[in-house]
Design a protein around this motif. Structure first.
Motif, PDB file in Angstrom:
ATOM      1  N   ASN A 371      12.257 -23.532   7.650  1.00 29.35           N
ATOM      2  CA  ASN A 371      11.075 -23.412   8.512  1.00 29.35           C
ATOM      3  C   ASN A 371      11.353 -23.951   9.915  1.00 29.35           C
ATOM      4  OD1 ASN A 371       9.512 -22.253   6.490  1.00 29.35           O
ATOM      5  ND2 ASN A 371       8.796 -24.228   5.721  1.00 29.35           N
ATOM      6  N   THR A 372      12.154 -25.008   9.988  1.00 23.27           N
ATOM      7  CA  THR A 372      12.544 -25.527  11.302  1.00 23.27           C
ATOM      8  C   THR A 372      13.355 -24.508  12.075  1.00 23.27           C
ATOM      9  OG1 THR A 372      12.539 -27.803  10.472  1.00 23.27           O
ATOM     10  CG2 THR A 372      13.774 -27.368  12.502  1.00 23.27           C
ATOM     11  N   ALA A 373      14.324 -23.875  11.396  1.00 20.37           N
ATOM     12  CA  ALA A 373      15.138 -22.842  12.047  1.00 20.37           C
ATOM     13  C   ALA A 373      14.277 -21.648  12.464  1.00 20.37           C
ATOM     14  CB  ALA A 373      16.245 -22.389  11.108  1.00 20.37           C
ATOM     15  N   LYS A 374      13.296 -21.328  11.659  1.00 18.63           N
ATOM     16  CA  LYS A 374      12.386 -20.231  11.985  1.00 18.63           C
ATOM     17  C   LYS A 374      11.570 -20.554  13.235  1.00 18.63           C
ATOM     18  CE  LYS A 374       8.774 -17.402   9.792  1.00 18.63           C
ATOM     19  NZ  LYS A 374       7.994 -17.199   8.542  1.00 18.63           N
ATOM     20  N   ALA A 375      11.044 -21.785  13.295  1.00 22.36           N
ATOM     21  CA  ALA A 375      10.274 -22.198  14.476  1.00 22.36           C
ATOM     22  C   ALA A 375      11.164 -22.253  15.713  1.00 22.36           C
ATOM     23  CB  ALA A 375       9.635 -23.569  14.222  1.00 22.36           C
ATOM     24  N   ASN A 376      12.414 -22.672  15.541  1.00 29.65           N
ATOM     25  CA  ASN A 376      13.340 -22.697  16.679  1.00 29.65           C
ATOM     26  C   ASN A 376      13.602 -21.297  17.225  1.00 29.65           C
ATOM     27  OD1 ASN A 376      13.677 -25.474  16.681  1.00 29.65           O
ATOM     28  ND2 ASN A 376      15.441 -25.426  15.308  1.00 29.65           N
ATOM     29  N   GLN A 377      13.711 -20.325  16.338  1.00 25.27           N
ATOM     30  CA  GLN A 377      13.949 -18.957  16.802  1.00 25.27           C
ATOM     31  C   GLN A 377      12.738 -18.420  17.559  1.00 25.27           C
ATOM     32  OE1 GLN A 377      15.418 -16.188  13.904  1.00 25.27           O
ATOM     33  NE2 GLN A 377      14.888 -14.414  15.142  1.00 25.27           N
ATOM     34  N   LEU A 378      11.540 -18.644  17.037  1.00 26.07           N
ATOM     35  CA  LEU A 378      10.330 -18.188  17.735  1.00 26.07           C
ATOM     36  C   LEU A 378      10.185 -18.895  19.078  1.00 26.07           C
ATOM     37  CD1 LEU A 378       7.841 -18.026  14.721  1.00 26.07           C
ATOM     38  CD2 LEU A 378       8.860 -16.106  15.950  1.00 26.07           C
ATOM     39  N   THR A 379      10.528 -20.193  19.102  1.00 25.01           N
ATOM     40  CA  THR A 379      10.482 -20.935  20.362  1.00 25.01           C
ATOM     41  C   THR A 379      11.468 -20.344  21.370  1.00 25.01           C
ATOM     42  OG1 THR A 379       9.875 -22.972  19.207  1.00 25.01           O
ATOM     43  CG2 THR A 379      10.803 -23.202  21.418  1.00 25.01           C
ATOM     44  N   ALA A 380      12.671 -20.005  20.904  1.00 22.95           N
ATOM     45  CA  ALA A 380      13.675 -19.407  21.794  1.00 22.95           C
ATOM     46  C   ALA A 380      13.196 -18.062  22.336  1.00 22.95           C
ATOM     47  CB  ALA A 380      14.997 -19.249  21.054  1.00 22.95           C
ATOM     48  N   MET A 381      12.512 -17.284  21.504  1.00 29.70           N
ATOM     49  CA  MET A 381      11.990 -15.984  21.948  1.00 29.70           C
ATOM     50  C   MET A 381      10.925 -16.157  23.029  1.00 29.70           C
ATOM     51  SD  MET A 381      11.697 -13.870  18.373  1.00 29.70           S
ATOM     52  CE  MET A 381      13.152 -13.252  17.521  1.00 29.70           C
ATOM     53  N   HIS A 382      10.016 -17.097  22.794  1.00 29.28           N
ATOM     54  CA  HIS A 382       8.975 -17.351  23.801  1.00 29.28           C
ATOM     55  C   HIS A 382       9.584 -17.901  25.091  1.00 29.28           C
ATOM     56  CE1 HIS A 382       5.449 -16.397  21.425  1.00 29.28           C
ATOM     57  NE2 HIS A 382       5.873 -17.147  20.432  1.00 29.28           N
ATOM     58  N   ASN A 383      10.579 -18.763  24.960  1.00 35.73           N
ATOM     59  CA  ASN A 383      11.223 -19.317  26.145  1.00 35.73           C
ATOM     60  C   ASN A 383      11.932 -18.226  26.939  1.00 35.73           C
ATOM     61  OD1 ASN A 383      12.208 -21.711  27.721  1.00 35.73           O
ATOM     62  ND2 ASN A 383      14.180 -20.937  27.029  1.00 35.73           N
ATOM     63  N   TYR A 384      12.496 -17.252  26.244  1.00 34.05           N
ATOM     64  CA  TYR A 384      13.155 -16.124  26.916  1.00 34.05           C
ATOM     65  C   TYR A 384      12.142 -15.329  27.737  1.00 34.05           C
ATOM     66  CZ  TYR A 384      15.767 -11.734  27.418  1.00 34.05           C
ATOM     67  OH  TYR A 384      16.387 -10.627  27.914  1.00 34.05           O
ATOM     68  N   GLN A 385      10.995 -15.047  27.129  1.00 34.77           N
ATOM     69  CA  GLN A 385       9.946 -14.315  27.855  1.00 34.77           C
ATOM     70  C   GLN A 385       9.437 -15.133  29.043  1.00 34.77           C
ATOM     71  OE1 GLN A 385       8.875 -11.212  27.332  1.00 34.77           O
ATOM     72  NE2 GLN A 385      10.271 -10.909  25.609  1.00 34.77           N
ATOM     73  N   LYS A 386       9.308 -16.425  28.855  1.00 37.51           N
ATOM     74  CA  LYS A 386       8.839 -17.297  29.933  1.00 37.51           C
ATOM     75  C   LYS A 386       9.849 -17.321  31.083  1.00 37.51           C
ATOM     76  CE  LYS A 386       7.847 -22.158  30.937  1.00 37.51           C
ATOM     77  NZ  LYS A 386       7.814 -23.529  30.384  1.00 37.51           N
ATOM     78  N   THR A 387      11.137 -17.372  30.753  1.00 37.20           N
ATOM     79  CA  THR A 387      12.170 -17.423  31.786  1.00 37.20           C
ATOM     80  C   THR A 387      12.168 -16.149  32.622  1.00 37.20           C
ATOM     81  OG1 THR A 387      13.503 -18.800  30.311  1.00 37.20           O
ATOM     82  CG2 THR A 387      14.615 -17.845  32.209  1.00 37.20           C
ATOM     83  N   ILE A 388      12.019 -15.002  31.964  1.00 36.65           N
ATOM     84  CA  ILE A 388      11.965 -13.730  32.701  1.00 36.65           C
ATOM     85  C   ILE A 388      10.739 -13.702  33.605  1.00 36.65           C
ATOM     86  CG2 ILE A 388      11.713 -11.234  32.471  1.00 36.65           C
ATOM     87  CD1 ILE A 388      13.249 -11.407  29.858  1.00 36.65           C
TER      88      ILE A 388
END
Length: 477
Positions: A371-388
């Protein structure tokens, strides 16, 4: 053969029980993606200045020399380079985990069994060599190779290697982002320093004129054409400008030290020519297309690699629910006496064992890790959208600023010319008693303020040219 089949059939329920909860572990995650606009407002040029090397973008040789020194000596950049080395070592470590571990083992020991034990009684009546009973103090010497290997059946180790590789690439892009920011910071502080130099020149020129005006008003007071109040007002204006001069000198010192800090050196004078501030500023910046930000901005690519790393990390977390298959082996020579260690074939010793270990008791811990790895992946996806999104907004803001600063610059130039004439006019009118000393003071103060604002606008234009270059992803190549 029947025994092996019986063992295998008994093993199947054990494996089914161990992996029964793995089917619900979904590793295919996604979030709603925001579509990137096709172009920037009022921009249709497909070329981007981000592809221009910073040596060509910043034509000032002094600035280029400063940036070169910063890239060579900046402390933050040196730390970032060490992070790359740590990431590279992590990749090598992950590669090594896929290979068998082989080591040379040399050991020895001594053991005595009680006589009234099965081992002691057996040794007392057993010959260890022809004609020699097993000694009471039995030594044991071993020299050989020992190996262990975790067979990556479910891809856990391979995914961990991919995690390390993606994080290494992300670290590389993070270092590029540090370089881009460093180049921009040096250029920004350098432009601020040039602006302060020109501000100081204007203030000192104004001080000279104010001193001349004060001298004139003192002569007029002695002739009875002015009073003490006028003298005090002119003197107060002169003192205010002197204070302003000291403040600018302090700002120059601090800005020089900011540049020296970026260059990784102790404070020292920065060689420059203040006239560079007025050199040509690009009137039109080629911004390219928003989609090019994905390739040009290091922070966007870093965020993309972080997504890749989180995906592989999630797959590795899922694989942790499946049994581990380990093989251990040993091959060497073992004897109770060193003289028999290598001379007798009977001293040859070897072992081979395979084990299959499936998690049972710690399933909750594995689920928490998943579940931690899952939350990390979703966080990385949101951070990618935020960076763009952040990159797009930065570019649009700087493009708008460049356009508006051009208009402000034009207006401020006209204002400065008018107010410069007003100072001369007020002096002439005051000499003929057709203007008061207050009008002279106001004209001088307004002219000084207008000139300072003009310098500030020119500085802002140069900063905007630097910021748009960084926002588009330039400066790290």
């Amino acid at each position: 053969m029947k025994l092996k089949r019986r063992f295998f059939y008994r093993l199947i329920p054990f494996l089914v029980l161990a992996t029964s909860g793995c089917g619900s572990l979904n590793t295919h995650l996604s979030i709603p993606e925001k579509e990137i606009p096709a172009s920037f407002p009022k921009q249709k040029n497909a070329a981007s200045v981000a592809n221009v090397n910073w040596r060509q973008y910043f034509a000032d040789p002094v600035l280029v020399q400063l940036i070169d020194a910063a890239i060579k000596n900046n402390i933050d950049l040196q730390v970032a380079l060490q992070r790359i080395e740590m990431s590279r070592s992590s990749v090598k470590l992950a590669n090594g985990a896929l290979l068998p571990k082989v080591g040379l083992a040399v050991g020895g020991g001594v053991q005595k069994f009680g006589l009234y034990t099965m081992d002691g009684a057996g040794n007392a009546s057993t010959e260890i060599t022809p004609g020699r009973i097993v000694p009471e103090n039995l030594t044991d010497i071993y020299v050989g190779l020992q190996a262990s290997w975790e067979v990556d059946v479910w891809g856990k180790l391979r995914n961990q290697r991919k995690v390390a590789l993606s994080q290494y690439l992300a670290t590389m892009e993070g270092t590029h982002f540090v370089i881009s920011n460093l180049v921009a910071d040096v250029a920004i502080h350098y432009s601020e320093l040039l602006a302060l130099d020109n501000t100081l020149e204007i203030i000192r020129a104004t001080l000279q004129k104010q001193q001349e005006a004060l001298d004139v008003i003192k002569i007029q007071k002695e002739a009875g054409r002015a009073n003490e109040l006028a003298v005090q007002q002119f003197k107060a204006q002169l003192l205010e400008s002197q204070t302003l001069e000291k403040n600018v000198l302090q700002q120059i010192s601090e800005t020089e030290n900011k540049i020296n800090f970026l260059l990784g050196r102790y404070p020292q004078p920065i060689e420059r020519k203040k006239e560079i501030l007025f050199s040509a500023i690009p009137q039109q910046i080629s911004s390219g297309l928003p989609s090019q930000l994905l390739a040009n901005r290091p922070d966007v690519r870093e965020a993309e690699y972080q997504i890749e790393a989180s995906k592989f990390d999630l797959e590795a977390a899922k694989a942790a629910f499946f049994p581990n298959f380990n093989i251990t082996a040993a091959l060497g020579f073992q004897a109770f006496n060193p003289e028999f260690l290598f001379t007798s074939p009977a001293s040859l010793a070897y072992s081979l064992m395979g084990t299959l270990v499936a998690p049972l008791i710690n399933m909750n811990a594995l689920k928490a890790q998943f579940n931690t790895a899952k939350a990390n992946q979703l966080t990385a996806m949101h951070n990618y959208q935020k960076t763009i999104l952040n990159g797009y907004v930065e570019v649009v803001n700087q493009l708008s600023m460049i356009e508006n600063l051009q208009k402000i610059h034009s207006a401020k130039e006209r204002q400065s010319v008018v107010l410069k004439k007003s100072v001369e006019t007020s002096k002439e009118l005051y000499k003929t008693a057709r203007a008061t000393y207050l009008e002279v003071l106001i004209a001088q103060q307004s002219a000084l303020q207008a000139n300072l604002e003009l310098i500030d606008v020119i500085k802002q234009q140069r900063l905007a040219a630097v910021n748009i270059y960084k926002a588009l992803g330039g400066g790290w190549r």
